[in-house]
Design an enzyme around this catalytic site. Structure first.
Site, PDB file in Angstrom:
ATOM      1  CG  ASP A 355      -2.066   0.970   1.080  1.00  0.00           C
ATOM      2  OD1 ASP A 355      -2.401   1.326  -0.068  1.00  0.00           O
ATOM      3  OD2 ASP A 355      -2.631   1.384   2.111  1.00  0.00           O
ATOM      4  N   GLY A 358      -0.206   5.530  -4.305  1.00  0.00           N
ATOM      5  CA  GLY A 358      -0.831   6.809  -4.647  1.00  0.00           C
ATOM      6  C   GLY A 358      -0.192   7.952  -3.859  1.00  0.00           C
ATOM      7  NE  ARG A 368      -4.612   7.201  -6.606  1.00  0.00           N
ATOM      8  CZ  ARG A 368      -4.407   6.942  -5.308  1.00  0.00           C
ATOM      9  NH1 ARG A 368      -4.109   7.935  -4.481  1.00  0.00           N
ATOM     10  NH2 ARG A 368      -4.501   5.723  -4.835  1.00  0.00           N
ATOM     11  CG  HIS A 372      -0.694   2.367  -9.356  1.00  0.00           C
ATOM     12  ND1 HIS A 372      -0.866   1.880  -8.077  1.00  0.00           N
ATOM     13  CD2 HIS A 372      -1.710   3.245  -9.570  1.00  0.00           C
ATOM     14  CE1 HIS A 372      -1.964   2.432  -7.554  1.00  0.00           C
ATOM     15  NE2 HIS A 372      -2.480   3.269  -8.434  1.00  0.00           N
ATOM     16  CD  GLU A 402     -13.286  -5.062  -1.536  1.00  0.00           C
ATOM     17  OE1 GLU A 402     -12.102  -5.447  -1.587  1.00  0.00           O
ATOM     18  OE2 GLU A 402     -14.244  -5.846  -1.484  1.00  0.00           O
ATOM     19  CD1 TRP A 404     -13.228  -4.703  -9.246  1.00  0.00           C
ATOM     20  CD2 TRP A 404     -12.630  -3.786 -11.197  1.00  0.00           C
ATOM     21  NE1 TRP A 404     -12.612  -5.688  -9.997  1.00  0.00           N
ATOM     22  CE2 TRP A 404     -12.245  -5.143 -11.207  1.00  0.00           C
ATOM     23  CE3 TRP A 404     -12.345  -3.003 -12.325  1.00  0.00           C
ATOM     24  CZ2 TRP A 404     -11.595  -5.738 -12.294  1.00  0.00           C
ATOM     25  CZ3 TRP A 404     -11.706  -3.595 -13.397  1.00  0.00           C
ATOM     26  CH2 TRP A 404     -11.335  -4.944 -13.375  1.00  0.00           C
ATOM     27  CG  LEU A 464       8.913 -17.282  -3.856  1.00  0.00           C
ATOM     28  CD1 LEU A 464       8.792 -17.274  -2.330  1.00  0.00           C
ATOM     29  CD2 LEU A 464       9.445 -15.925  -4.346  1.00  0.00           C
ATOM     30  NE  ARG A 527      -7.911   0.800   5.358  1.00  0.00           N
ATOM     31  CZ  ARG A 527      -7.754   2.103   5.625  1.00  0.00           C
ATOM     32  NH1 ARG A 527      -7.956   2.577   6.847  1.00  0.00           N
ATOM     33  NH2 ARG A 527      -7.393   2.932   4.663  1.00  0.00           N
ATOM     34  CB  SER A 529      -7.761  -3.656   2.836  1.00  0.00           C
ATOM     35  OG  SER A 529      -7.474  -2.465   3.519  1.00  0.00           O
ATOM     36  CD  GLU A 540       2.821 -13.343  15.579  1.00  0.00           C
ATOM     37  OE1 GLU A 540       2.961 -12.194  16.042  1.00  0.00           O
ATOM     38  OE2 GLU A 540       2.244 -14.270  16.186  1.00  0.00           O
TER      39      GLU A 540
HETATM   40  C1  IPE Z   1      -5.431  -2.741  -0.350  1.00  0.00           C
HETATM   41  O1  IPE Z   1      -5.118  -1.412  -0.470  1.00  0.00           O
HETATM   42  C2  IPE Z   1      -5.444  -3.383  -1.693  1.00  0.00           C
HETATM   43  C3  IPE Z   1      -4.154  -3.539  -2.336  1.00  0.00           C
HETATM   44  C4  IPE Z   1      -2.993  -3.213  -1.846  1.00  0.00           C
HETATM   45  C5  IPE Z   1      -4.182  -4.146  -3.637  1.00  0.00           C
HETATM   46  P1  IPE Z   1      -6.232  -0.274  -0.564  1.00  0.00           P
HETATM   47  O2  IPE Z   1      -5.497   0.993  -0.650  1.00  0.00           O
HETATM   48  O3  IPE Z   1      -7.181  -0.593  -1.646  1.00  0.00           O
HETATM   49  O4  IPE Z   1      -6.974  -0.453   0.815  1.00  0.00           O
HETATM   50  P2  IPE Z   1      -7.868   0.577   1.605  1.00  0.00           P
HETATM   51  O5  IPE Z   1      -8.850   1.121   0.626  1.00  0.00           O
HETATM   52  O6  IPE Z   1      -6.946   1.624   2.119  1.00  0.00           O
HETATM   53  O7  IPE Z   1      -8.473  -0.240   2.686  1.00  0.00           O
HETATM   54  C1  IPE Z   2      -1.704   0.302  -3.344  1.00  0.00           C
HETATM   55  O1  IPE Z   2      -1.465   1.643  -3.366  1.00  0.00           O
HETATM   56  C2  IPE Z   2      -1.908  -0.228  -4.716  1.00  0.00           C
HETATM   57  C3  IPE Z   2      -3.285  -0.628  -4.976  1.00  0.00           C
HETATM   58  C4  IPE Z   2      -4.268  -0.608  -4.154  1.00  0.00           C
HETATM   59  C5  IPE Z   2      -3.566  -1.107  -6.313  1.00  0.00           C
HETATM   60  P1  IPE Z   2      -2.634   2.713  -3.318  1.00  0.00           P
HETATM   61  O2  IPE Z   2      -2.996   3.075  -4.700  1.00  0.00           O
HETATM   62  O3  IPE Z   2      -3.748   2.217  -2.478  1.00  0.00           O
HETATM   63  O4  IPE Z   2      -1.902   3.906  -2.641  1.00  0.00           O
HETATM   64  P2  IPE Z   2      -2.503   4.880  -1.555  1.00  0.00           P
HETATM   65  O5  IPE Z   2      -2.972   4.026  -0.411  1.00  0.00           O
HETATM   66  O6  IPE Z   2      -3.629   5.600  -2.213  1.00  0.00           O
HETATM   67  O7  IPE Z   2      -1.377   5.755  -1.197  1.00  0.00           O
HETATM   68 MG    MG Z   3      -4.160   2.394  -0.449  1.00  0.00          MG
END
Ligand code: IPE
Ligand code: IPE
Ligand code: MG
Length: 583
Positions: A355, A358, A368, A372, A402, A404, A464, A527, A529, A540
Site C-alpha cells: 500500500d 498513490g 497516481r 503504481h 474493491e 474497481w 518460491l 487494517r 482490507s 503475526e
Molecule cells: C489494499 O489497499 C489493496 C491492495 C494493496 C491491492 P487499498 O489501498 O485498496 O486499501 P484501503 O482502501 O486503504 O483499505
Molecule cells: C496500493 O497503493 C496499490 C493498490 C491498491 C492497487 P494505493 O494506490 O492504495 O496507494 P494509496 O494508499 O492511495 O497511497
Molecule cells: Mg491504499
C-alpha cells in the site's frame, strides 16, 4: 527476410520440407500466414515434431528414447546462448527465437513431458488426459500467438475465453490421436483415457488385437463426436483480427474434414492413417487463401528490424548467472546480503499488502499511476529478497475486488502495470512458481490469459511460490468456497452437522495455500482490507509506514527478522522458554 546466410536458409528449408512431408494440413495452414512469418512457423512446427519423433522412434528402447529427447532439449538450451546449432531444426528455432524475441523457456515443460511420453502413458480419466494434452500442446500454440503479437497482430487480446480455446485444442489433440491410431497401436500405445475405453466392454482389448469389433466401432464413433464438438467453437474467433481468425476457422474446417475421413475409414482406421481427399481439402483451402490474403492487406505485419543474428544476448537467459537450471536473483543494487536465518525459523508464508503507491506519487507531485509504475520495481525487489532469504511462499495483494471503485483511468493504469510485468516476465529464469488468486470478473481477457500462462509454464518450479492476488477479495473467496461446498452437502458426500474446518479449507480456491505466518502492510494503514481472511486468522501482523515504491528487499528481510522474535501461541498458554511442565 532470413538474409543471405546459406546455412540458415538451408535450416529453414529443412523445416519447411519436414512440415510439408509430415503434415499436409499444417503446411497448408502455414501457407495462409504472411510470408514473413512462415519460416518461424515451420521452425516451431518442425521442432515440436522432431522431439515427438525422437520419443516415438521404436527402433530404440524407451530409456534410450527419453535420453535422446533430453539431449535435444539440453542442446537447445545451450544453443540459445550461443545463437547457433549444427542441427538444422534447432538452428532455425534458435534463429526464430532471437529474431522474434520468443521466450522458448516456456516450452521447456512441454518438451520434458514428451521425454516422459517415451515410457508410454495411461490416463485414468478425461481430466488427466486433458491436462497432459494441454500441457504438451498449449505452450507451442502460445509461441505462435507470441509470434503474431510481435508481428503486430495480437491474437491473445481477442480471444473470448481461454476455456473455449483450450477445448478447441483438446479437439485438435483428439483428432490427431484418432488419425494416428494405427501407428500408435502398432507400437502398443493407446493415448485415450480409461473411462472412455471402459464405456465399451473390451474395446481396449479389441483395439490392442487390431479387431474392429462393435465395441471399437462405437468407441470410435463416440470419440469422433467429442472431437467434432470440441473443434466446433464459433465463439473462438469472435472479435479476432481476420488474419488469425481465418487460420483458426480453416483449421477447424480441416479438422472436421479429417474427422469425416476417420469416420469413413471404418476398420481401415486400425491399419493406416486416413486422410481427406485432395478435392475436399482444396474446397476448404481455396476460399481460405483468398480470405487470408485479403485479411493481411488490412493489417500488414511488422517484422523486427533491429535483428543481429550474431548477438545471442537478445535472450535474457543468455546473460543471467545460472545456478542449476535456474538463475540466481540479481543481487541487491548496493550489495546487501540476506540475513542467514535457519529454514525452521523462517515464516513459511509471508503475505504483503503493498500500500501507498498513490501517496508516494502525490508526495512527488506526480499522477497516481506513476506510483503504481514505481511499485512494480519494489515488487521485483521483494521477490528477489524472498528468494535470497529462502522463503517458500510469498503472496502479494496487487488489486482488490474493491479497487474497481477507483477511476477507470487509475484502474487501467494498475492493470497496465500488471500486464507489463506479466509480459516482461522478469522471473522467467528464477525458481519461482507464479500463481493467480482472484476472480475473472471484469479483468481484461488478455490479463487472465497471461496469468494462466505464467501459472502453467512455472507449475513445476519448487523454489518460491508467488501468489499474485489480482481482483481478489477475501469475502469473495469465502463465498466462492461456500458455493463449491454446496453441491457436496446437497449430494450427501458431506454432512452439514459434521462439516470440519478441514472440509471447508479443501474447497478454497487454492486448497494447498498454507496459513499466512506473517502479514505485512506498508503505507501506514492498520487494517487488512479484505485480504486473506481465512489464511491470516493466526498471522503475526507487521505494519510499516513506508510507501510501497520506497520498499526494497531489506524491508522484507527486516519484517522476517522481526517475525522470528515473536512468540506464537495459537491460543495455548505461554511456555517459559527453558522450563517444561515435566521438570
Ligand atoms: C489494499 O489497499 C489493496 C491492495 C494493496 C491491492 P487499498 O489501498 O485498496 O486499501 P484501503 O482502501 O486503504 O483499505
Ligand atoms: C496500493 O497503493 C496499490 C493498490 C491498491 C492497487 P494505493 O494506490 O492504495 O496507494 P494509496 O494508499 O492511495 O497511497
Ligand atoms: Mg491504499
Amino acid at each position: 527476410m532470413i538474409g543471405d546466410d546459406p546455412v540458415l536458409r538451408a535450416a529453414y528449408r529443412h523445416c519447411r520440407q519436414r512440415t510439408k512431408e509430415q503434415d499436409r494440413a499444417e503446411y497448408a495452414l502455414i501457407q495462409l500466414v504472411p510470408p514473413a512469418l512462415r519460416p518461424a512457423c515451420w521452425a516451431l512446427w518442425a521442432a515440436a515434431n522432431a522431439i515427438d519423433d525422437l520419443a516415438d522412434d521404436r527402433t530404440a528402447p524407451a530409456a534410450e528414447r527419453a535420453a535422446r529427447v533430453e539431449q535435444w532439449i539440453t542442446a537447445l538450451e545451450l544453443e540459445l546462448t550461443t545463437g547457433a546449432s549444427t542441427d538444422p531444426v534447432r538452428h532455425a528455432l534458435v534463429d526464430t527465437a532471437l529474431r522474434w524475441s520468443l521466450d522458448l523457456s516456456e516450452l521447456h515443460d512441454a518438451m520434458a513431458l514428451v521425454q516422459d511420453d517415451a515410457h508410454g502413458r495411461r490416463f485414468a480419466d478425461w481430466s488427466a488426459w486433458r491436462s497432459w494434452g494441454r500441457d504438451t500442446l498449449l505452450p507451442w500454440f502460445d509461441q505462435v500467438r507470441d509470434l503474431f503479437d510481435r508481428a503486430g497482430v495480437p491474437v491473445a487480446l481477442r480471444l473470448d475465453t481461454q476455456e473455449i480455446y483450450e477445448t478447441f485444442l483438446d479437439g485438435v489433440r483428439l483428432t490427431d490421436i484418432l488419425t494416428d491410431l494405427s501407428a500408435d497401436l502398432a507400437q502398443g500405445d493407446l493415448l485415450l483415457p480409461d473411462v472412455a475405453l471402459d464405456r465399451y466392454a473390451n474395446a481396449a482389448g479389441d483395439l490392442a488385437d487390431l479387431r474392429w469389433s462393435p465395441a471399437v466401432s462405437s468407441l470410435i464413433a463416440h470419440l469422433i463426436g467429442l472431437a467434432r464438438r470440441w473443434v466446433t467453437q464459433p465463439a473462438l474467433t469472435r472479435g479476432m483480427h481476420p488474419g488469425p481468425a481465418t487460420i483458426l476457422t480453416t483449421m477447424a474446417d480441416l479438422l472436421r474434414a479429417q474427422l469425416d475421413a476417420i469416420s469413413h475409414a471404418g476398420p481401415a482406421l486400425l491399419r493406416t492413417p486416413p486422410q481427406p481427399g485432395l478435392l475436399t481439402s482444396a474446397r476448404i483451402l481455396a476460399p481460405a487463401r483468398t480470405r487470408a490474403a485479403l485479411a493481411w492487406t488490412l493489417t500488414p505485419v511488422t517484422v523486427p528490424s533491429q535483428y543481429h543474428p550474431a548477438r545471442p544476448s537478445a535472450l535474457p537467459t543468455a546473460q543471467a548467472a545460472r545456478s542449476g537450471p535456474f538463475s540466481a536473483p540479481p543481487p541487491h543494487p548496493a550489495g546487501h546480503r540476506a540475513p542467514q536465518i535457519p529454514a525452521e525459523h523462517l515464516p513459511l508464508h509471508v503475505a504483503v499488502i503493498m500500500d501507498g503507491n498513490g501517496r508516494w506519487a502525490q508526495q512527488r507531485g506526480l499522477p497516481r499511476h506513476a506510483g503504481h509504475q514505481a511499485g512494480a520495481a519494489a515488487m521485483r525487489e521483494t521477490v528477489h529478497g524472498a528468494l535470497e532469504i529462502g522463503l517458500r511462499h510469498l503472496t502479494l495483494y496487487i488489486f482488490s475486488t474493491e479497487n474497481w471503485k477507483r477511476d477507470a483511468e487509475e484502474v487501467d493504469a494498475i492493470l497496465d502495470v500488471v500486464r507489463g510485468e506479466l509480459t516482461d516476465n522478469p522471473f522467467r529464469d528464477l525458481d519461482v512458481h507464479m500463481r493467480w488468486h482472484g476472480r475473472t470478473g471484469k479483468l481484461p481477457t488478455d490479463v487472465v490469459d497471461l496469468l494462466r500462462r505464467r501459472e502453467r509454464t512455472t507449475r513445476t518450479r519448487t523454489g518460491l511460490t508467488l501468489t499474485m492476488c489480482i481482483n481478489y477479495g477475501g469475502r469473495d473467496e469465502i463465498t466462492r468456497t461456500a458455493a463449491a461446498l454446496a453441491p457436496h452437502l446437497r449430494g450427501g458426500q458431506l454432512d452439514p452437522d459434521h462439516l470440519s474446518e478441514k472440509d471447508f479449507a479443501r474447497h478454497l480456491p487454492h486448497p494447498d495455500m498454507p496459513d499466512v505466518d506473517l502479514l505485512w502492510r506498508t503505507g501506514g494503514e492498520q487494517r487488512t482490507s479484505n485480504f486473506l481472511p481465512w489464511h491470516t486468522a493466526y498471522a503475526e501482523i507487521h505494519f510499516t509506514p513506508d510507501y510501497w515504491p520506497d520498499i526494497d528487499r531489506r524491508h522484507l528481510w527486516h519484517a522476517i527478522t522481526e517475525y522470528t522474535h515473536r512468540q506464537r501461541r495459537h491460543g495455548a498458554a505461554p511456555t517459559p522458554p527453558s522450563t517444561t511442565f515435566a521438570s
